[in-house]
Design a protein around this motif. Structure first.
Motif, PDB file in Angstrom:
ATOM      1  N   THR A  33       7.610   5.023  38.995  1.00  0.00           N
ATOM      2  CA  THR A  33       9.027   4.630  38.441  1.00  0.00           C
ATOM      3  C   THR A  33      10.070   5.725  38.513  1.00  0.00           C
ATOM      4  O   THR A  33      10.004   6.828  38.092  1.00  0.00           O
ATOM      5  CB  THR A  33       9.062   4.228  37.017  1.00  0.00           C
ATOM      6  N   SER A  34      11.097   5.480  39.473  1.00  0.00           N
ATOM      7  CA  SER A  34      12.055   6.757  39.699  1.00  0.00           C
ATOM      8  C   SER A  34      13.146   6.339  38.810  1.00  0.00           C
ATOM      9  O   SER A  34      13.830   5.155  38.812  1.00  0.00           O
ATOM     10  CB  SER A  34      12.759   6.141  41.074  1.00  0.00           C
ATOM     11  N   THR A  35      13.519   7.256  37.962  1.00  0.00           N
ATOM     12  CA  THR A  35      14.902   7.145  37.151  1.00  0.00           C
ATOM     13  C   THR A  35      15.796   8.120  37.401  1.00  0.00           C
ATOM     14  O   THR A  35      15.326   9.049  38.067  1.00  0.00           O
ATOM     15  CB  THR A  35      14.158   7.351  35.327  1.00  0.00           C
ATOM     16  N   LEU A  36      16.815   7.967  36.662  1.00  0.00           N
ATOM     17  CA  LEU A  36      18.008   8.847  36.782  1.00  0.00           C
ATOM     18  C   LEU A  36      17.490  10.215  36.414  1.00  0.00           C
ATOM     19  O   LEU A  36      17.877  11.302  36.986  1.00  0.00           O
ATOM     20  CB  LEU A  36      19.204   8.697  36.210  1.00  0.00           C
ATOM     21  N   GLU A  37      16.753  10.292  35.341  1.00  0.00           N
ATOM     22  CA  GLU A  37      16.265  11.492  34.804  1.00  0.00           C
ATOM     23  C   GLU A  37      15.044  12.186  35.705  1.00  0.00           C
ATOM     24  O   GLU A  37      15.029  13.482  35.692  1.00  0.00           O
ATOM     25  CB  GLU A  37      15.747  11.678  33.396  1.00  0.00           C
ATOM     26  N   LYS A  38      14.383  11.337  36.312  1.00  0.00           N
ATOM     27  CA  LYS A  38      13.401  11.968  37.232  1.00  0.00           C
ATOM     28  C   LYS A  38      13.178  11.198  38.364  1.00  0.00           C
ATOM     29  O   LYS A  38      12.185  10.329  38.786  1.00  0.00           O
ATOM     30  CB  LYS A  38      12.059  11.736  36.364  1.00  0.00           C
ATOM     31  N   PRO A  39      14.046  11.517  39.325  1.00  0.00           N
ATOM     32  CA  PRO A  39      14.082  10.605  40.517  1.00  0.00           C
ATOM     33  C   PRO A  39      13.184  10.884  41.493  1.00  0.00           C
ATOM     34  O   PRO A  39      12.478  11.989  41.507  1.00  0.00           O
ATOM     35  CB  PRO A  39      15.476  10.873  41.064  1.00  0.00           C
ATOM     36  N   ASN A  40      12.664  10.147  42.404  1.00  0.00           N
ATOM     37  CA  ASN A  40      11.707  10.400  43.308  1.00  0.00           C
ATOM     38  C   ASN A  40      11.898  11.454  44.374  1.00  0.00           C
ATOM     39  O   ASN A  40      10.864  12.434  44.595  1.00  0.00           O
ATOM     40  CB  ASN A  40      11.354   9.125  44.410  1.00  0.00           C
ATOM     41  N   PHE A  41      13.129  11.881  44.629  1.00  0.00           N
ATOM     42  CA  PHE A  41      13.501  12.749  45.590  1.00  0.00           C
ATOM     43  C   PHE A  41      13.164  14.123  44.845  1.00  0.00           C
ATOM     44  O   PHE A  41      12.730  15.208  45.471  1.00  0.00           O
ATOM     45  CB  PHE A  41      14.865  12.858  45.957  1.00  0.00           C
ATOM     46  N   MET A  42      13.268  14.327  43.360  1.00  0.00           N
ATOM     47  CA  MET A  42      12.758  15.420  42.983  1.00  0.00           C
ATOM     48  C   MET A  42      11.380  15.551  42.613  1.00  0.00           C
ATOM     49  O   MET A  42      10.774  16.622  42.678  1.00  0.00           O
ATOM     50  CB  MET A  42      13.537  15.575  41.178  1.00  0.00           C
TER      51      MET A  42
END
Length: 341
Positions: free
Chosen positions: A83-92
Motif C-alpha cells: 500500500t502506497s500512502t502519502l506518508e510512505k509512497p512507493n518511490f521512497m
C-alpha cells in the motif's frame, strides 16, 4: 508492515542484484493503469542494456493490472504489492530496499526509450553525479507525441537549480521525475531523507531541491530517453498548480529555503504566475472547484517578497472572490488551446 511473501521477494531481488553485480535497479510504481502498463513494462524489458534488476511496486491494483504484470516472464523482474500512502509512497520505499549503486523509478503510464540505460549509465558512472536527468517527449493519452521539449546540457550545484526554479528561467532544464537516475546511497544518507514526503504531492520536486542542499550535483543531458504521458487520470494533471503552491508554502516554513526565496524575490513573482496558470490548467481539465480554495493567499505568505509578488497574490485573492469571471474564462481558453492533451 510487509507480509512474509513480500519480504521473501525483496530478499530474492537483493540477493540477485548483489550476486550479479548489477549497477542499477529499475523500479516501476503502478496503480490501476491497466491500459498503459503493458507498454511501460515492455519498454523496460526491451532495453539494449541487460544487466539490471526490475522491481514492480504495485499499489494493490484491482483493474487487471496484476494479471498483465504476471503475463511477463523474465528472471530480472520481481513483483511486489504494498500500500502506497502519502506518508510512505512507493518511490521512497524503492530507495529503502535498493541495493544497487544507482536507482531509476519509472511510472506505469510512461514509455522508456530502448537506449535509456545504455546512455545514462556511462554518464553517471564516469562523473561525480548524484542525479542525472535526460530530456523527454510528451505524449497524450493515446500515445501521440504532442511536445518535444529539449533540455540543454547543464550542471546544477549549490542553489543554481533552485534559482532557475524560482525564476522560471526559459533556459531551465525540465527535470522529469520518472526519467531521472539517482545515486542510491547519497539519498539514503541525507539527514532529512524522510522529510521529503512532507512536501506532499510535489515531493519529487523537493527531492531535487534537497539534492543541491545536501551538496549533490545534478547533470542534465539533451538526449530524449523517455516518453512522458499526460492524461486526465494522472495525479500531476489533476493537481497541477495545487502541487506548486503546496510545495512553495512548505519551503517557506524552512528558514534555509525562505532565505533563498527572499534572496531571489525579484524573480519569485514568475513562480507565482506559473502556479496560477497551472491552477487554471487543472480547472480546465477537471472542473475541480477545490482549485478556488488554493487561490486565497494570506498576507504572511507574501510579506517581504516585494511589490510584484504582492500584486500577483492580490490577483490570486481577486480570483478567489470572483472565480467565475477570472480563472474560469482563463481555464476555458487554456482548454481550447490544449485540446490535443
Amino acid at each position: 508492515m510487509l507480509n512474509k511473501e513480500s519480504e521473501k521477494i525483496i530478499r530474492k531481488y537483493q540477493k540477485t542484484a548483489i550476486s550479479k553485480n548489477q549497477p542499477v535497479t529499475v523500479f516501476l510504481t503502478s496503480s490501476n493503469r491497466s491500459e498503459f502498463i503493458y507498454h511501460a513494462i515492455s519498454s523496460i524489458l526491451n532495453q539494449d542494456y541487460n544487466n539490471f534488476c526490475f522491481v514492480i511496486l504495485d499499489n494493490f491494483s484491482d483493474d487487471g493490472t496484476e494479471e498483465i504484470i504476471k503475463s511477463f516472464k523474465d528472471e530480472r523482474m520481481f513483483f511486489l504489492q504494498r500500500t502506497s500512502t502519502l506518508e510512505k509512497p512507493n518511490f521512497m520505499f524503492a530507495f529503502s530496499i535498493c541495493v544497487t549503486e544507482y536507482i531509476v523509478i519509472f511510472h506505469d503510464d510512461d514509455i522508456v526509450e530502448k537506449n535509456y540505460l545504455s546512455v545514462m549509465l556511462p554518464v553517471i558512472e564516469q562523473s561525480d553525479i548524484q542525479l542525472l536527468s535526460p530530456s523527454s517527449n510528451i505524449l497524450n493519452q493515446s500515445g501521440k507525441i504532442i511536445r518535444k521539449p529539449l533540455n540543454p546540457s547543464r550542471i546544477y550545484l549549490n542553489d543554481s537549480y533552485l534559482k532557475s526554479f524560482i525564476k522560471r528561467d526559459k533556459k531551465m532544464a525540465i527535470l522529469c521525475f520518472p526519467a531521472n537516475m539517482y545515486q542510491t546511497n547519497f539519498y539514503r544518507n541525507m539527514n532529512d531523507y524522510l522529510k521529503v514526503v512532507e512536501a506532499g504531492p510535489a515531493s519529487d520536486q523537493y527531492l531535487i531541491l534537497q539534492t543541491e542542499r545536501n551538496g549533490g550535483k545534478i547533470q542534465v543531458i539533451p538526449d530524449r530517453l523517455i516518453n512522458y504521458r499526460v492524461h486526465k487520470n494522472q495525479s500531476s494533471s489533476q493537481m497541477s498548480g495545487m502541487m506548486e503552491l503546496q510545495l512553495i508554502r512548505f519551503l517557506m516554513q524552512d528558514n534555509y529555503y525562505k532565505e533563498k526565496i527572499i534572496k531571489y524575490k525579484k524573480y519569485f513573482y514568475k513562480y507565482l504566475l506559473s502556479a496560477y496558470k497551472a491552477l487554471a490548467i487543472n480547472y480546465s481539465r477537471n472542473r475541480d472547484e477545490s482549485v478556488r480554495n488554493c487561490l486565497k493567499m494570506e498576507k504572511n505568505f507574501y510579506s517581504g517578497l516585494g511589490w510584484k509578488c504582492r500584486m500577483v497574490c492580490l490577483a490570486y485573492n481577486i480570483s478567489y472572490y470572483f472565480f467565475s469571471i477570472t480563472i474560469a474564462p482563463y481555464a476555458a481558453w487554456l482548454r481550447w488551446k490544449r485540446k490535443d492533451e
